[in-house]
Design a protein around this motif. Structure first.
Motif, PDB file in Angstrom:
ATOM      1  N   ASP A 145       0.804  -1.219   0.000  1.00  0.00           N
ATOM      2  CA  ASP A 145       0.000   0.000   0.000  1.00  0.00           C
ATOM      3  C   ASP A 145       0.841   1.276   0.000  1.00  0.00           C
ATOM      4  OD1 ASP A 145       0.809  -0.267   2.639  1.00  0.00           O
ATOM      5  OD2 ASP A 145      -1.191  -0.002   3.487  1.00  0.00           O
ATOM      6  N   SER A 150      -3.808   3.051   1.238  1.00  0.00           N
ATOM      7  CA  SER A 150      -4.134   2.097   2.304  1.00  0.00           C
ATOM      8  C   SER A 150      -5.618   1.749   2.337  1.00  0.00           C
ATOM      9  CB  SER A 150      -3.721   2.664   3.664  1.00  0.00           C
ATOM     10  OG  SER A 150      -2.340   2.599   3.819  1.00  0.00           O
ATOM     11  N   ASN A 151      -6.034   0.995   1.378  1.00  0.00           N
ATOM     12  CA  ASN A 151      -7.360   0.383   1.451  1.00  0.00           C
ATOM     13  C   ASN A 151      -7.292  -0.907   0.634  1.00  0.00           C
ATOM     14  OD1 ASN A 151      -7.640   1.108  -1.285  1.00  0.00           O
ATOM     15  ND2 ASN A 151      -9.011   2.808  -0.865  1.00  0.00           N
ATOM     16  N   PHE A 152      -8.379  -1.658   0.649  1.00  0.00           N
ATOM     17  CA  PHE A 152      -8.385  -2.952  -0.031  1.00  0.00           C
ATOM     18  C   PHE A 152      -8.050  -2.798  -1.511  1.00  0.00           C
ATOM     19  CE2 PHE A 152     -10.528  -6.569  -2.093  1.00  0.00           C
ATOM     20  CZ  PHE A 152      -9.883  -7.598  -1.424  1.00  0.00           C
ATOM     21  N   ASP A 153      -8.660  -1.805  -2.173  1.00  0.00           N
ATOM     22  CA  ASP A 153      -8.399  -1.591  -3.606  1.00  0.00           C
ATOM     23  C   ASP A 153      -6.935  -1.267  -3.875  1.00  0.00           C
ATOM     24  OD1 ASP A 153     -11.058  -2.070  -4.143  1.00  0.00           O
ATOM     25  OD2 ASP A 153     -11.603   0.047  -4.335  1.00  0.00           O
ATOM     26  N   CYS A 155      -4.360  -2.262  -2.116  1.00  0.00           N
ATOM     27  CA  CYS A 155      -3.579  -3.499  -1.958  1.00  0.00           C
ATOM     28  C   CYS A 155      -3.743  -4.412  -3.171  1.00  0.00           C
ATOM     29  CB  CYS A 155      -3.997  -4.212  -0.675  1.00  0.00           C
ATOM     30  SG  CYS A 155      -3.528  -3.300   0.802  1.00  0.00           S
ATOM     31  N   ILE A 156      -4.972  -4.527  -3.674  1.00  0.00           N
ATOM     32  CA  ILE A 156      -5.229  -5.343  -4.874  1.00  0.00           C
ATOM     33  C   ILE A 156      -4.490  -4.758  -6.073  1.00  0.00           C
ATOM     34  CG2 ILE A 156      -7.010  -6.088  -6.523  1.00  0.00           C
ATOM     35  CD1 ILE A 156      -7.040  -7.653  -3.878  1.00  0.00           C
TER      36      ILE A 156
END
Length: 170
Positions: A145, A150-153, A155-156
């Motif tokens: 991240d 810093s969020n799920f998207d 990280c993906i």
């Protein structure tokens, strides 16, 4: 490691900044009821407490053998203000705010206070596609991240970018 990083990469990596915050874990004996109708909740109007999660509810794990736990995250500003404070003192401050936010919480059997010096990215590596190739022989790539957000998207996005960067080297 820095022998394989060029000066431009080094400057980019050093430009990353993170927020700091505290996490407080409250642990209960099996069978203890946490009398709130939610599994997780953001708190908008408290200077200390930002997020509360009833962890076993959030994870949908109800168990007669394992007691529930509550996780509390502080605000970024609270984390910054108390970055170098005594953890026992910080724990008491968080608990007093938590008591005001959720007065029905029972007394926990144990408490763990944890400081995250590097919590969430506030400034990611500039002009970066989610990863950085530091060395090709052997292949050394970094991502996460800190290269997106810093969020799920985020990280993906970094994971997908890492996978694409590795493909030509397989």
């Amino acid at each position: 490691l820095f022998t394989v990083i060029n000066e431009s990469q080094k400057q980019q990596l050093e430009s990353v900044s993170y927020s700091s915050r505290y996490a407080l874990g409250l642990f209960y004996e099996a069978g203890t009821g946490i009398g709130v109708p939610w599994a997780a909740r953001y708190i908008a109007d408290n200077p200390c407490v930002r997020f509360i999660s009833i962890d076993n509810k959030k994870r949908n794990i109800e168990s007669a053998e394992i007691g529930p736990s509550v996780v509390v995250h502080t605000t970024v500003s609270f984390g910054s203000e108390h970055l170098d404070s005594d953890p026992a003192e910080v724990q008491q401050i968080i608990l007093s705010h938590l008591q005001r936010v959720v007065p029905s919480l029972p007394e926990p059997s144990s408490i763990k206070c944890h400081r995250w010096r590097y919590s969430q990215v506030t400034r990611a590596v500039p002009n970066c596609p989610g990863q950085m190739i530091l060395h090709t022989q052997p292949l050394l790539i970094c991502g996460g991240d800190g290269f997106t957000r810093s969020n799920f998207d985020g990280c993906i996005e970094s994971a997908m970018s890492l996978a694409e960067a590795v493909k030509p080297h397989l």
